[in-house]
Design an enzyme around this catalytic site. Structure first.
Site, short mmCIF file in Angstrom:
data_model
loop_
_atom_site.label_atom_id
_atom_site.label_comp_id
_atom_site.label_asym_id
_atom_site.label_seq_id
_atom_site.Cartn_x
_atom_site.Cartn_y
_atom_site.Cartn_z
N GLU A 284 0.83 -1.20 0.00
CA GLU A 284 0.00 0.00 0.00
C GLU A 284 0.87 1.26 0.00
OE1 GLU A 284 -4.28 -0.19 1.79
OE2 GLU A 284 -2.99 0.73 3.28
N GLU A 287 2.38 1.75 -3.36
CA GLU A 287 1.40 2.30 -4.30
C GLU A 287 1.16 3.78 -4.04
OE1 GLU A 287 -2.33 0.21 -4.22
OE2 GLU A 287 -3.19 1.48 -5.79
N CYS A 310 -8.15 -2.00 3.29
CA CYS A 310 -8.06 -3.23 4.08
C CYS A 310 -9.35 -3.58 4.79
CB CYS A 310 -6.91 -3.17 5.06
SG CYS A 310 -6.62 -1.55 5.66
N SER A 330 -6.73 2.06 -2.87
CA SER A 330 -5.56 1.23 -3.16
C SER A 330 -6.03 -0.13 -3.68
CB SER A 330 -4.76 1.04 -1.87
OG SER A 330 -3.91 -0.06 -2.00
N LYS A 369 -15.60 -9.66 6.89
CA LYS A 369 -14.51 -10.57 6.49
C LYS A 369 -15.06 -11.91 6.03
CE LYS A 369 -10.77 -8.12 7.31
NZ LYS A 369 -10.00 -7.64 6.14
N GLU A 372 -15.94 -11.21 2.55
CA GLU A 372 -14.72 -10.99 1.77
C GLU A 372 -14.05 -12.32 1.40
OE1 GLU A 372 -11.14 -9.53 3.74
OE2 GLU A 372 -10.91 -8.02 2.19
N GLU A 377 -13.11 -13.54 -6.56
CA GLU A 377 -11.76 -13.18 -7.02
C GLU A 377 -10.67 -13.63 -6.06
OE1 GLU A 377 -14.29 -11.10 -6.38
OE2 GLU A 377 -13.65 -9.21 -5.49
N CYS A 514 -11.37 -1.62 13.81
CA CYS A 514 -11.64 -3.06 14.04
C CYS A 514 -11.89 -3.37 15.52
CB CYS A 514 -10.50 -3.91 13.52
SG CYS A 514 -9.93 -3.40 11.90
#
Lengths: 591, 163
Positions: A284, A287, A310, A330, A369, A372, A377, A514
């Site tokens: 990250e 980038e 994230c 990102s 999560k 996710e 993908e 979180c």
């Protein structure tokens, strides 16, 4: 502060002018029971529909009882909180609520954590005198959240979180009278709604109307399968909250006990998502620097600010609500997914096993999560990088089921090589932590100078939106932080309107980051618990020798042996992703 | 999610209504009121476009639509029948009148006949208690309705059906 004099139960008190009866009573140490009311004072969030009527009190001179949560004190008011009339009314109200509520407490997931159950216990309910109709709804199971509306008491806490705090707008109170319930528009399934699976509705639900999808039994089956190598990763925020499930004070770090318990549960390798957080920072920050450098060199196609990526609730949010901006975040995958992807390639190779024979389990403070990990993908030939994502609460249940004595278990370390992490990795669990970790690495890479003071107080705290400028040796880097999706929306609207002046923005979907995730032990409205968890993560960072991601030797080795450099072809393939337009636009047809 | 379609003119109409109320989400009920007047009912896609224009969520719009019995997601018949169930009408037999309509039209309250001719709803007090029990068909008011009147009222609309 202006005060007024009032009487509660015939005792004189001075209370702040303008306070509700509930707040006034609380300020002088008198407890009035509440059920629908929820006050997350550190987060400026309040739910008081005055709907449940549990907090009713008598006010002398008034014919009817009044709800304490929504009635302002006036000078000379005489409040009675303990009369037979008040106590009986509360009991009646609760019995009426219970008359339309299943009584399967013994086998309910919320057993022991249910506000309705505690209220029934505190008010001494032994019999429900009202027998009437019971509502029956079809259970709605999404990839992360289960809606069991038979258990909904229409307190609307979830509606407040979903609409006012998160501005997601998936849930609303619908219908009226006995038919009223909380549901998405047209009573569609949650999966078809704009839900982001942030799980804040689950975090505040007083009953088991909203709960997480439970994968503990599936994980137990994998652990019992001798053909599978079962690898576990634990997110940063879990270690600061898991202890609460075993009676420890909020903010007690139980990292070592957690690792030991996971080993006792039978996991073959006990690793740390913090390792992958360090990896995320490598990608990250590379980038970010790439975008900033190109921007400084006059490249007008470069997208700034760069947004962190994230948080899966946040990713769902912009895919649903701001699809036109999906090229701004990102492309770095989240630590959970980076971990899974490296575990099933690099680490599986090291062990000499096929990815199909490895099961990756993650312990997360999060419900998004779960979704996710199921994204298409993030799978190779149908085999997901992360097989099961469990919440902090599910891990606690696993430990309890296995009869592990968490109190007496000796702390142990994580395994190598994916258990090593820096202090930068551990602060990923709190709002402000990801960007602080990124700055620690980006600064050194950009300036080629050593950063001596690694703590950035201006990035810390609990304010909804924070901003600061950090001097990268002559280049000012402007940073924004938002937690809670409603605040993220504000920063996104600024970007959309061309008013944003940031280079980088960190966004976390949940209030507090979180640490306040939808999968954490229930805070029951006490935001001090979030502050204690946040403090614990900063303490864990401070206790580390290595506090910058790029100095983590295991990360350096991973790049040397396997990935090459950040943003290399291999890194792109394994550690980056793309985003999709998931909004549901109405199709406009020609007449 | 359910795919939704809506015509350009309908979108323009909704935008116009929302603009009249400054796209203020606090005016949601008024906007829905006008939209229902324009479309006869509030189908999903109309609610969606209203939500977008007022910058509020579809769930909240549906919350309001499902709460108020005045709002309907079912297209009304060409002759919407409203039976007053206010206190005065009720005690003078409005429920029996309503049941008679249900029986003759073979629909329930909130429904529309298959030929889209009649729809049936109940409301609370039209302010003509002296005429109780009161029935409205469209804008036309029928007072002191007896069970025998019900078929007569329906018959009035027999010959006038526009094809």
């Amino acid at each position: 502060m202006d005060t007024i004099n009032i009487k509660i139960d015939n005792k004189n008190f001075q209370v702040p002018k303008g306070a509700t009866i509930l707040d006034a009573a609380k300020s002088v140490g008198i407890n009035i029971p509440t059920l629908c009311y929820l006050n997350l004072h550190d987060l400026n969030t309040i739910n008081k529909p005055a709907g449940c009527r549990i907090c009713v009190v008598e006010v002398k001179g008034r014919k009817n009882l009044v709800p304490a949560c929504a009635t302002e004190c006036v000078a000379g008011m005489e409040i009675l909180n303990q009369t037979v009339r008040v106590l009986n009314s509360r009991k009646t109200v609760l019995e009426l609520i219970l008359s339309d509520h299943p009584t399967d407490c013994l086998i309910c997931t919320k057993n022991g954590h249910c506000d309705l159950q505690s209220m029934a216990m505190n008010l001494g309910i032994r019999e429900i005198h009202y027998k009437g109709e019971q509502s029956h709804y079809i259970k709605d199971t999404s990839p992360a959240i289960i809606r069991d509306m038979d258990k909904c008491i229409v307190c609307r806490r979830c509606v407040t979180m979903c609409n006012d705090v998160q501005t997601v707008g998936a849930l609303s109170a619908i219908n009226r009278g006995f038919m009223s319930v909380v549901a998405p528009a047209f009573e569609m399934n949650l999966e078809d709604s704009p839900c982001t699976y942030c799980g804040q509705c689950v975090a505040v639900c007083p009953t088991a109307a909203l709960t997480e999808v439970d994968h503990t039994n599936k994980v137990i089956r994998e652990l019992a399968n001798p053909k599978k190598t079962v690898v576990v990763q634990t997110a940063p925020a879990v270690r600061a909250a898991l202890g609460e499930e075993f009676g420890y004070e909020p903010g007690t770090l139980v990292t070592g006990k957690m690792a030991a318990a996971l080993r006792d549960l039978g996991f073959d390798y006990v690793f740390d998502t913090d390792f992958a957080a360090d990896l995320t920072i490598m990608e990250e920050s590379a980038e970010l620097l790439d975008r900033i450098t190109r921007h400084l060199n006059g490249d007008e196609t470069v997208k700034l600010p760069m947004l962190t990526s994230c948080c899966p609730g946040w990713v769902n949010f912009f895919e649903q609500h701001f699809p036109e901006m999906k090229d701004i975040p990102s492309t770095a995958r989240s630590p959970q997914q980076m971990f899974g992807s490296i575990a099933k390639t690099y680490f599986a190779d090291k062990l000499g096993i096929k990815r199909e024979d490895m099961v990756v389990v993650s312990i997360m403070p999060c419900l998004a999560k779960k979704y996710e990990s199921q994204r298409e993908e993030f799978a190779t030939n149908g085999n997901p990088d992360v097989d099961y994502s469990l919440t902090t609460r599910e891990l606690a249940r696993l430990i309890k089921q296995a009869n592990i004595d968490f109190d007496s278990i000796e702390p142990q370390d994580f395994d190598h090589p994916m258990g090593e992490s820096s202090g930068a990795g551990v602060i990923f669990g709190t709002t402000g932590g990801v960007i602080e970790a990124a700055v620690r690495t980006a600064y050194e890479v950009f300036t080629k100078e050593k950063l001596h003071k690694v703590e950035f107080q201006q990035l810390r705290g609990m304010d909804w939106i924070r901003e600061t400028t950090i001097d990268f040796n002559g280049t000012p880097i402007r940073i924004g932080i938002a937690h809670g999706l409603g605040n993220a929306r504000k920063l996104l609207e600024e970007i959309r309107d061309g008013k944003s002046h940031y280079h980088a923005i960190e966004i976390m979907a949940c209030p507090g980051g979180c640490i306040g995730g939808g999968g954490q032990p229930f805070h029951h409205g006490d935001t001090n618990i979030l502050l204690a968890r946040q403090k614990a993560l900063y303490a864990a960072d401070k206790a580390k020798v290595i506090r910058k991601s790029h100095e983590n030797p295991a990360i350096q080795k991973l790049y040397r042996e396997f990935l090459g450099s950040p943003m290399s072809k291999k890194a792109h393939e394994l550690l980056h992703t793309q985003y999709f337009d998931k909004s549901n636009q109405v199709e406009i047809t020609k007449d | 999610m359910i795919p939704m379609k809506i015509s350009e003119t309908s979108v323009a109409k909704i935008e116009e209504i929302c603009r009249e109320f400054d796209n203020d989400k606090g005016e949601l009920i008024n906007v829905l009121h006008k939209a229902q007047n324009a479309f006869g009912y509030l189908p999903e896609e109309v609610q969606k476009v209203v939500a977008q224009n007022l910058n509020t969520s579809l769930a909240q719009v549906y919350g309001v639509v499902s709460f108020y019995s005045f709002f309907t997601m079912v297209p009304k018949g060409r002759y919407p029948i409203n039976i007053c169930m206010g206190t005065a009408c009720y005690v003078r037999g409005a429920e029996r009148v309503l049941n008679e309509f249900k029986g003759l039209l073979k629909i329930k309250v909130g429904e529309t006949t298959k030929d889209d001719k009649f729809s049936l709803s109940s409301l609370r007090c039209v302010g003509a208690c002296g005429l109780a029990p009161v029935v409205l068909v469209g804008e036309k008011v029928y007072g002191r309705v007896t069970l025998d009147n019900v078929q007569e009222i329906l018959d009035e609309y027999k010959e006038t059906v526009p094809v």
